[in-house]
Design a protein around this motif. Structure first.
Motif, PDB file in Angstrom:
ATOM      1  N   GLN A  56      34.386  88.278 -31.860  1.00 43.19           N
ATOM      2  CA  GLN A  56      32.912  88.310 -31.764  1.00 43.19           C
ATOM      3  C   GLN A  56      32.198  87.638 -32.933  1.00 43.19           C
ATOM      4  OE1 GLN A  56      31.317  91.367 -29.714  1.00 43.19           O
ATOM      5  NE2 GLN A  56      29.211  90.995 -30.331  1.00 43.19           N
ATOM      6  N   ILE A  57      31.218  86.820 -32.594  1.00 43.35           N
ATOM      7  CA  ILE A  57      30.391  86.160 -33.603  1.00 43.35           C
ATOM      8  C   ILE A  57      29.028  86.821 -33.598  1.00 43.35           C
ATOM      9  CG2 ILE A  57      29.241  84.013 -34.259  1.00 43.35           C
ATOM     10  CD1 ILE A  57      31.572  82.609 -32.640  1.00 43.35           C
ATOM     11  N   ASN A  58      28.609  87.220 -34.776  1.00 46.16           N
ATOM     12  CA  ASN A  58      27.314  87.881 -34.872  1.00 46.16           C
ATOM     13  C   ASN A  58      26.190  86.852 -34.903  1.00 46.16           C
ATOM     14  OD1 ASN A  58      25.230  88.881 -37.161  1.00 46.16           O
ATOM     15  ND2 ASN A  58      25.715  90.513 -35.723  1.00 46.16           N
ATOM     16  N   LYS A  59      26.186  85.990 -35.924  1.00 48.60           N
ATOM     17  CA  LYS A  59      25.184  84.920 -36.022  1.00 48.60           C
ATOM     18  C   LYS A  59      25.953  83.620 -36.237  1.00 48.60           C
ATOM     19  CE  LYS A  59      21.946  87.890 -35.936  1.00 48.60           C
ATOM     20  NZ  LYS A  59      21.940  88.802 -37.057  1.00 48.60           N
ATOM     21  N   ILE A  90      35.934  94.060 -38.334  1.00 52.06           N
ATOM     22  CA  ILE A  90      34.501  93.963 -38.613  1.00 52.06           C
ATOM     23  C   ILE A  90      33.833  94.993 -37.714  1.00 52.06           C
ATOM     24  CG2 ILE A  90      32.448  92.538 -38.287  1.00 52.06           C
ATOM     25  CD1 ILE A  90      33.931  90.247 -39.410  1.00 52.06           C
ATOM     26  N   CYS A 147      30.150  96.417 -36.699  1.00 50.52           N
ATOM     27  CA  CYS A 147      28.710  96.165 -36.813  1.00 50.52           C
ATOM     28  C   CYS A 147      27.908  97.442 -36.567  1.00 50.52           C
ATOM     29  CB  CYS A 147      28.297  95.092 -35.813  1.00 50.52           C
ATOM     30  SG  CYS A 147      26.554  94.652 -35.899  1.00 50.52           S
ATOM     31  N   SER A 200      24.634  84.269 -49.997  1.00 53.78           N
ATOM     32  CA  SER A 200      25.088  83.281 -49.019  1.00 53.78           C
ATOM     33  C   SER A 200      24.377  81.957 -49.237  1.00 53.78           C
ATOM     34  CB  SER A 200      24.799  83.814 -47.615  1.00 53.78           C
ATOM     35  OG  SER A 200      25.075  82.834 -46.651  1.00 53.78           O
ATOM     36  N   GLN A 205      23.048  80.638 -46.898  1.00 52.16           N
ATOM     37  CA  GLN A 205      21.919  80.817 -45.987  1.00 52.16           C
ATOM     38  C   GLN A 205      20.652  81.086 -46.794  1.00 52.16           C
ATOM     39  OE1 GLN A 205      22.753  84.055 -43.256  1.00 52.16           O
ATOM     40  NE2 GLN A 205      20.565  84.388 -42.945  1.00 52.16           N
ATOM     41  N   PHE A 236      20.304  89.615 -44.403  1.00 54.86           N
ATOM     42  CA  PHE A 236      21.760  89.580 -44.616  1.00 54.86           C
ATOM     43  C   PHE A 236      22.239  88.366 -45.391  1.00 54.86           C
ATOM     44  CE2 PHE A 236      21.687  91.591 -40.149  1.00 54.86           C
ATOM     45  CZ  PHE A 236      21.125  92.741 -40.664  1.00 54.86           C
ATOM     46  N   HIS A 295      32.398  81.934 -38.403  1.00 59.64           N
ATOM     47  CA  HIS A 295      32.902  83.137 -39.078  1.00 59.64           C
ATOM     48  C   HIS A 295      32.789  83.018 -40.592  1.00 59.64           C
ATOM     49  CE1 HIS A 295      33.971  85.541 -35.682  1.00 59.64           C
ATOM     50  NE2 HIS A 295      34.812  84.641 -35.189  1.00 59.64           N
ATOM     51  N   ARG A 345      34.129  83.856 -46.899  1.00 61.83           N
ATOM     52  CA  ARG A 345      33.320  85.029 -46.576  1.00 61.83           C
ATOM     53  C   ARG A 345      33.925  86.268 -47.215  1.00 61.83           C
ATOM     54  NH1 ARG A 345      33.307  87.027 -40.612  1.00 61.83           N
ATOM     55  NH2 ARG A 345      31.763  88.394 -41.554  1.00 61.83           N
ATOM     56  N   GLY A 399      29.602  95.774 -41.078  1.00 63.31           N
ATOM     57  CA  GLY A 399      29.711  94.321 -40.970  1.00 63.31           C
ATOM     58  C   GLY A 399      28.718  93.582 -41.849  1.00 63.31           C
ATOM     59  N   ASN A 446      29.767  92.090 -45.059  1.00 63.95           N
ATOM     60  CA  ASN A 446      30.791  91.040 -45.032  1.00 63.95           C
ATOM     61  C   ASN A 446      30.119  89.669 -44.980  1.00 63.95           C
ATOM     62  OD1 ASN A 446      32.867  92.967 -45.037  1.00 63.95           O
ATOM     63  ND2 ASN A 446      32.732  93.179 -42.821  1.00 63.95           N
ATOM     64  N   THR A 447      29.478  89.314 -46.060  1.00 61.27           N
ATOM     65  CA  THR A 447      28.643  88.105 -46.117  1.00 61.27           C
ATOM     66  C   THR A 447      29.438  86.843 -45.769  1.00 61.27           C
ATOM     67  OG1 THR A 447      27.441  89.215 -47.853  1.00 61.27           O
ATOM     68  CG2 THR A 447      27.020  86.847 -47.585  1.00 61.27           C
ATOM     69  N   LYS A 448      28.832  86.014 -44.935  1.00 65.07           N
ATOM     70  CA  LYS A 448      29.455  84.739 -44.549  1.00 65.07           C
ATOM     71  C   LYS A 448      28.854  83.602 -45.378  1.00 65.07           C
ATOM     72  CE  LYS A 448      28.569  85.398 -39.902  1.00 65.07           C
ATOM     73  NZ  LYS A 448      28.825  85.297 -38.439  1.00 65.07           N
ATOM     74  N   TRP A 449      29.568  82.483 -45.460  1.00 64.75           N
ATOM     75  CA  TRP A 449      29.120  81.275 -46.169  1.00 64.75           C
ATOM     76  C   TRP A 449      28.704  81.602 -47.603  1.00 64.75           C
ATOM     77  CZ3 TRP A 449      25.847  82.713 -41.816  1.00 64.75           C
ATOM     78  CH2 TRP A 449      26.414  82.360 -40.590  1.00 64.75           C
TER      79      TRP A 449
END
Ligand code: MTE
Ligand code: MO
Length: 440
Positions: free
Chosen positions: A279-282, A337, A339, A375, A377, A382, A412, A417, A425, A428-431
């Motif tokens: 599963q991908i959140n964003k 993960i 959420c 991130s 981002q 988040f 992901h 990450r 979740g 669990n920061t991405k990028w």
């Protein structure tokens, strides 16, 4: 059938308004039905409250700067906060899976309970005394609070953008208002509930209850003939609840059960197959992460923050490329993960650099402190998350570079990450672009 009941069933009813008890004709209503539904809700709502408050604690809201705190004005309501542990790794999967699944499954029970007492909503006079007025006011908070909590919760798991940024404070403060009214209600009504559960005043179980000894105002004085027994009605409500349970729980149980989660939100991006096929959140694109930001020029900055940090500190700030990170000792951890929306993944095999090894790179070897993770981002919720020292120190907490033996996919969190055991979740920061240990 007695002549009296035959009569009430066949003669045309004179027009009555909902404020008159005679308006309400269902023979099912009565203290026993209300009491049965009430005890189920008592158990269910208590569990919802506990798991909800646990979820708030799991966010680390009381870490420095309140970066994780969505309810900074909570005041005394945060009295119970504690350091969220990293064991067992599935902790948040269970607490939040329970919270969401139970919340969904209780909807039919809640609606049936409200239906069972609806004549009281219209009862006149609105207030017989100051005490009665206060009681009705508390019921307003109770019913309003219950509807508000269920509606905000369900809208959040289905379409989270309905409350951009404001879901947490609404659901959190709403929970306290509702719980206050709920506790008062339970205390006031418990004796009556027990009495209704013990007594069998009604003939033949499912039949109408005697109005004569009804001091609750729930029993219809002129009931229609029954079309379903109370047992049948309870089975219908319970069956609806079980159906919701069965079509929701799979998103938290995972494995084979995932395919039974027909009610779980499915609007998300298709994760595809292979090791990154979960599963991908964003997505990266939706968060404004461009391919050129995550290419060979990407660097991770690690530094020590706060007054103790020398400005521009040599040795207290390092910048690493992905190649540098891959040259550091790589460790594996099988972690899910989980959420806040209730869904969770099965354990994924993450690999990368331990957070505590990264702390050691800036001279924080022995007992690494909290860390602020930023991130790439630039906008939106988040993009920042703070992890507590116990999370940094856990050997399974990683800056993950790979999952299931493959490089992370852009969605992901490529190039790197965070993954931390037992945490929600959202931590669990991405990028990841920057990590600041200590104070920030
Ligand atoms: N930068 C950034 N990291 C983020 C998010 C985000 O929106 N932006 N979402 C978080 C949330 S709410 C969850 S549940 C997980 C989901 O990770 P996944 O998309 O790899 O399944 O990522 C977390 N990390
Ligand atoms: Mo999430």
């Amino acid at each position: 059938m007695s002549a009296d009941r035959l009569n009430s069933a066949t003669s045309p009813a004179p027009p009555v308004s909902p404020t008159s008890p005679a308006f309400w004709r269902s023979p099912l209503r009565g203290p026993r039905l209300t009491a049965l539904l009430g005890v189920v809700l008592l158990a269910g709502v208590t569990l919802l409250f506990v798991t909800g408050m646990l979820s708030y604690a799991a966010y680390n809201p009381n870490l420095a700067g309140g970066v994780n705190d969505q309810t900074p004005d909570k005041g005394l309501l945060g009295f119970y906060l504690f350091d969220w542990p990293t064991d067992p790794a599935w902790l948040y999967r269970v607490t939040q899976g329970l919270h969401v699944t139970l919340g969904v499954a209780l909807v039919p029970i809640l609606l049936a309970k409200l239906w069972s007492v609806i004549p009281k909503l219209f009862a006149l006079p609105p207030a017989r005394s100051v005490g009665h007025a206060l009681e009705r006011l508390s019921l307003l908070l109770l019913v309003g609070g219950a509807l508000f909590e269920f509606v905000t919760g369900i809208l959040n798991i289905q379409l989270e953008y309905l409350f951009p940024g404001s879901f947490y404070p609404l659901h959190f403060y709403g929970a306290w208002v509702f719980t206050g009214a709920f506790v008062a209600h339970v205390v006031l009504r418990f004796p009556r509930t027990l009495r209704a559960l013990r007594e069998r005043t009604d003939p033949g179980r499912g039949g109408p209850q005697r109005t004569a000894d009804d001091d609750t105002g729930l029993v219809a004085p002129r009931p229609d003939p029954p079309t379903v027994s109370r047992r049948g009605a309870l089975a219908l409500v319970g069956g609806g609840s079980l159906l919701l349970l069965a079509t929701t729980a799979g998103q938290s149980i995972g494995g084979w059960w995932r395919r039974t989660a027909l009610l779980a939100p499915h609007g998300g991006p298709d994760p595809g197959s292979g090791p990154n096929g979960f599963q991908i959140n964003k997505t990266a694109a939706s968060r404004g992460i461009r391919p050129q930001d995550t290419g060979d020029d990407w660097r991770l900055t690690i530094e020590v923050g706060g007054p103790g940090a020398p400005p521009g500190g040599s040795g207290r700030r390092v910048r690493l490329s992905r190649t540098d990170l891959l040259k550091l000792p790589q460790h594996e951890a099988a972690l899910p993960i989980a959420c806040v929306e209730g869904w969770s993944t099965d354990d994924q095999r993450w690999s990368g650099v331990r957070l505590r090894d990264l702390a050691a790179l800036v001279g924080l070897g022995e007992q690494p402190p909290d860390v602020l993770v930023e991130s790439l981002q630039l906008h939106g919720a988040f993009r920042l998350a703070a992890l507590r020292d116990n999370q940094v120190r856990d050997p399974r907490s990683l800056l993950a570079l790979r999952v299931g033996g493959e490089d992370l996919s852009p969605d992901h969190g490529y190039p790197a990450r965070i993954i931390v055991p037992a945490a929600p979740g959202v931590l669990n920061t991405k990028w990841v672009a920057r990590m600041t240990f200590g104070e920030w």
